[in-house]
Structures are given as C-alpha cells and as structure tokens.
Design a protein around this motif. Structure first.
Motif: not given
Length: 540
Positions: A225-228, A248-249, A256-258
């Motif tokens: 997840g993004e928060d983690d 980021w997979g 989004k990865a950036e």
C-alpha cells in the motif's frame, strides 16, 4: 550508535576487501568517502600522525556493506516481533503458537507468517475452523512462507466484503490469487501508522546488525500500500540506518511511482505467483497437482506496454516472474517493446526481473540480449532445493534440478543482484553467498567472489550506480567490519569447492563459507560515513 564520522579516520591492523590492493590491511576515510586503501606501513608513510581517529581492527575484515535487492520491511518487522510460524515442524505446533499468541495479545489483529506445510506430518495447512478454535473471534491472517497465499479466520472473512466471490477463495480459509490480495489488504489496513513505524525500525535495525547498508523495498498496491511505502521511505530518509530504495510494482504507474518517491516501477509487479502456493505460472502442470499450471497475472502485451512507458520516461521497469510460462510472457513482452523503442533503449534502461527461478537456456539468452538484471534469492535453493525439497515435490526431480540457474545466468553475462525476499527467507547475506556457492545443483554453483559481488556491487548496479559497492579511493564510505577466522580464496573452477590461503594468488580473500563453519560476525556497519551499528564492546 548512529553518528557521522568526521575528520580523517584511519582503520588499520585488519584486512580490507578491495580490488585496489589485494594485500590491504588499512583504509582511510574522510567524511563520507574512502580516501585511501593499502598496507599499515604505507599508511604510516602517507599519513603519519595526521589521522583524527585511529581504529585498531585487531585482525577484523573490512568489506563493502551488503545490498539486499528484494525485501518487504514492514512484513520483516512483523516476522521479527510478531507471530513467526517459520520453523514450525507440524500443523499442531503452528496452531499452538497461534493460540499462545492470541492469549498474550487479546483483542489484537493477528498477522502471522512463515508457515510451510510441505514438511509437516499432516501435509496440509490449518483450516479456518482450526484457526477459529485456536484464536477465538480474533481477526487472523497467516501468510504462507512465500507470501502468495494465506489462511485466515472467520472474523477476517467477515471483514472482507466480496471475498467469497473472488478468484482463489476456498471455504476452508486457504486463499490464493485475488482472494488473498483482498485478505492481505484487510490485515494491512488494521496496522496503525505507529505500529508500522515500530516494525519498520525493527527491520532496519536488524539489517544494520547484519552489515547491510542498502535495501530495495518492493512495494505495490497489492503488496504493502501507498502509506506503508511512503512512510518507510520517509523514515529511512530521516533516521540513520541502511538506505532504502523503493520499487513500486504497479502496471504503467510511472507518474504515481515518481509521486511516491520510488526509484523504479518494478519489483513485485507480479506476472505470476509462487511455486509453493502452486500459483507460479508453468508451461506444464504441477507434478503434485496435475489439474493446474498456476496463475497468470500479466500478458506479454501488458509487459510490453509497461516496458515502453517506463523506457520512454527514463525509469527502470521490472517484474516478478517465477514459472517458465510467466518468464515466456516477460521475454515476449521485451520483444514486443523492442519493436517500439528499440533494443538499445531497453538495454540502456537496465530493466529487471525478480526471482526468474525457472529460466531456461533460451530465456537466459533473451535476458542477456535485452540487458535484463536478474534479482535472485539464493536462499530459495537452500530452503527448497534438492531431491527431497519443495521444488521436487511440486515440480518433479527434473524440473527441480534446473531451478535458480545462477551459474548459467552469470555465464551468459546476465548481471546478478542478490536479495532475501525477507520475510520469505530471513535477512542473511552471508547465508545467501553460502547458498550460491553450495547450490544443490553443482552445475549452477558460482564462486564466492561472484556471489559476494552480486550481494554488494550487483545491488548497486541494479540501481544504476556502477561506482558503488566497492572500497577504493573516491568510493562512498559504506562498509562493514567483520570478526572472521582465516580468509581463503576459492579455486579457479567455480564448481570445485576447494579453498586456498596462498597469498601469491593476489586475490582478496573472503571468509571460509564451508558447511559447518560459523559465519562472520558484524562488528560495525557504516553508511556514507555514518555509523549505523556497532556491536556492544567492539572496536573499543
């Protein structure tokens, strides 16, 4: 201890693993940079009494710090401080551990991991009813050792709307594929930010204690997840410790990865699952389950579109692929992408594949053609290889023997980066090197020097940093100091495990990694001149 070394630091009276001087016994560090390596006598001539601090190594070995190229740090923290089911010798023992943990943590969500039913006398995982009996009405998520399936309690299922209609759902509570992803999200969301921070700190502390200076965190929408992901990168950036580089997979998620601060759109972008959970995607059915060939999550077209998007954006792409059919899709995707952006652009981007456990000769040749970096885990062979191991049970002896082809990859010129996939296997870099040197298949063994390089420079190369991971003048001062016995040099034939202490080899020695010999003990870990770990009482 977490302090930045200042001034001129002279380490002497030990051994320094460096290509700059095979007989080096001393190293000089200024701030965050290695300034000089050589012998004690040469250090005295070059620097005299100019050092602001002198560290007597007392025979210790100085090496580049390790890089673990594939980890999941929050889950690793859970394994270190939560319910760890690794090593359970039976279903009954696993249920006993669960029941004890539930009694000691009333009212808490229970996230356990590491169970492996393949060697249990019962030959099966716990059922939902057995979990309920052991843990009452607690919300329980117990991931299998490969983290590609899990068993859960009735309370967790009740907290996951729609899970019963998801692919991979079973009434007995053993969940795979999409049902497992849903259950993992429920369990993950139950961990508070404060708890997550404690877990991440525990994992980073353990890495530092093992001489690891950098880690590649494999996150994603179905993984952490993004928060983690962002909390971990922020924590690692704010507090002294090993450096963390995020992968980021998520398919096509360049923007989004950036935004998340990821280094690459790679890691566990899964083309398939895992052998143990029978979700790795195979050309032929599983030997112990002839009705399935596993699960395919991405097509060759998906792979190609992702590669094109990342290559055009100047970002590294990568995929999780274990089964031979999944690797076929990856290679076909590279071929399709090459028609759009050209082979040279793909090679320059240094895209990567995680695991690649069933890569055959043709697949390996394609990796070399497209400049793919193989991020692999030698501990997988140590844990599951051999004639009686999990690979042989799932796949049969012939296919099992061909698993994890490290020597074939290296011989073809495919760059290797070693990792643990912690908590799937523990953080243990020297253990990984030993596993590569003593692969169950003698034809796939590599030399200790090659394995050490894969666990140091290989991890940096996978990040596009070719100058790091080696101790020579001008390099970053990221290193570890080890208490070791005699240093040895492996015989030239990589498949003959013979060792020499002959100094005429002019090759830097490494610790003896023969079976039964105790591994080196880390005395200190330094990251860009900052001490992030010192063993109590060491180097005083």
């Amino acid at each position: 201890m977490t302090s930045l070394t200042t001034g001129l630091i002279l380490l002497r009276g030990g051994r320094v693993y460096t290509p700059a001087a095979p007989d080096a016994t001393a190293m000089v560090v200024r701030g965050d940079t290695v300034e000089w390596v050589g012998t004690d006598s040469a250090a005295q001539v070059a620097y005299g009494d100019a050092a602001d601090q002198v560290i007597d190594l007392d025979g210790a070995l100085v090496t580049p710090a390790f890089v673990d190229a594939h980890v999941h740090l929050t889950s690793t923290g859970l394994a270190l401080s939560g319910l760890d089911l690794a090593g359970c010798r039976s279903l009954a023992e696993a249920l006993d551990r669960l029941a004890r943990h539930a009694r000691e943590h009333p009212g808490e969500v229970i996230c356990g991991q590491g169970w492996d039913e393949t060697d249990w006398p019962e030959g099966r995982p716990p059922t939902r009813a057995e979990i309920d009996a052991a843990a009452g009405d607690a919300l329980v998520y117990l991931s299998r050792v490969d983290v590609h399936s899990a068993v859960v309690s009735s309370a967790l299922l009740a907290a996951a709307p729609g899970i019963q209609q998801a692919d991979g759902y079973t009434e007995d509570g053993w969940l795979r594929r999409e049902a497992h992803h849903i259950a993992r999200r429920v369990a993950r969301d139950a961990i508070t930010p404060g708890q997550r921070r404690v877990l991440q700190r525990a994992a980073l502390r353990r890495a530092a204690e093992l001489g690891i200076g950098a880690l590649h965190e494999c996150g994603g929408p179905e993984i952490s997840g993004e928060d983690d992901f962002t909390d971990l990168l922020r924590l690692a950036g704010e507090e002294p410790g090993p450096e963390v580089y995020g992968l980021w997979g998520e398919l096509g998620a360049v923007d989004k990865a950036e935004r998340l601060g990821a280094h690459a759109v790679a890691g566990d972008l899964c083309c398939d699952g895992a052998i143990g959970s029978r979700t790795a995607y195979l050309r032929e059915p599983y030997a112990d389950a002839p009705d399935t060939r596993g699960a395919r999550y991405l097509t060759a077209g998906d792979v190609a579109e992702h590669l094109v998007a990342c290559t055009r954006a100047g970002v590294q792409a990568g995929f999780h692929a274990i089964g031979d059919a999944a690797l076929d899709a990856v290679v076909e995707g590279f071929a399709k992408a090459a028609q759009v952006v050209g082979e040279a652009a793909l090679v320059a981007a240094r895209h990567r594949v995680e695991h690649a456990e069933m890569a055959d000769t043709d697949l390996i040749a394609a990796f070399a053609r497209y400049g793919v970096i193989a991020s692999v885990q030698p501990a997988f062979d140590a844990a599951w290889g051999g004639p009686d191991g999990m690979y042989a049970r799932r796949l049969g002896a012939e296919r099992a023997l061909a698993m994890n082809p490290f020597a074939a990859l290296a011989a073809a010129g495919v760059p290797l980066a070693f990792g643990s996939d912690a908590p799937v296997t523990p953080l243990d870099p020297w253990g990984a090197i030993r596993a590569a040197v003593y692969h169950h298949n003698p034809d796939q063994r590599i030399s200790a020097r090659a394995a050490f390089t894969a666990h140091t420079r290989g991890g940096w190369r996978a990040l596009g940093r070719d100058t790091e991971g080696v101790l020579r003048p001008g390099a970053p001062a990221t290193y570890a100091i080890w208490q070791v016995g005699e240093l040895v040099v492996q015989a030239p034939d990589e498949r003959i495990q013979a060792w020499s202490t002959d100094p005429r080899s002019r090759v830097p020695g490494l610790p003896d990694l023969s079976p039964g010999v105790a591994p080196p003990r880390c005395l200190r870990t330094v990251v860009r001149g900052r001490i992030v770990y010192t063993r109590e009482g060491a180097l005083e």
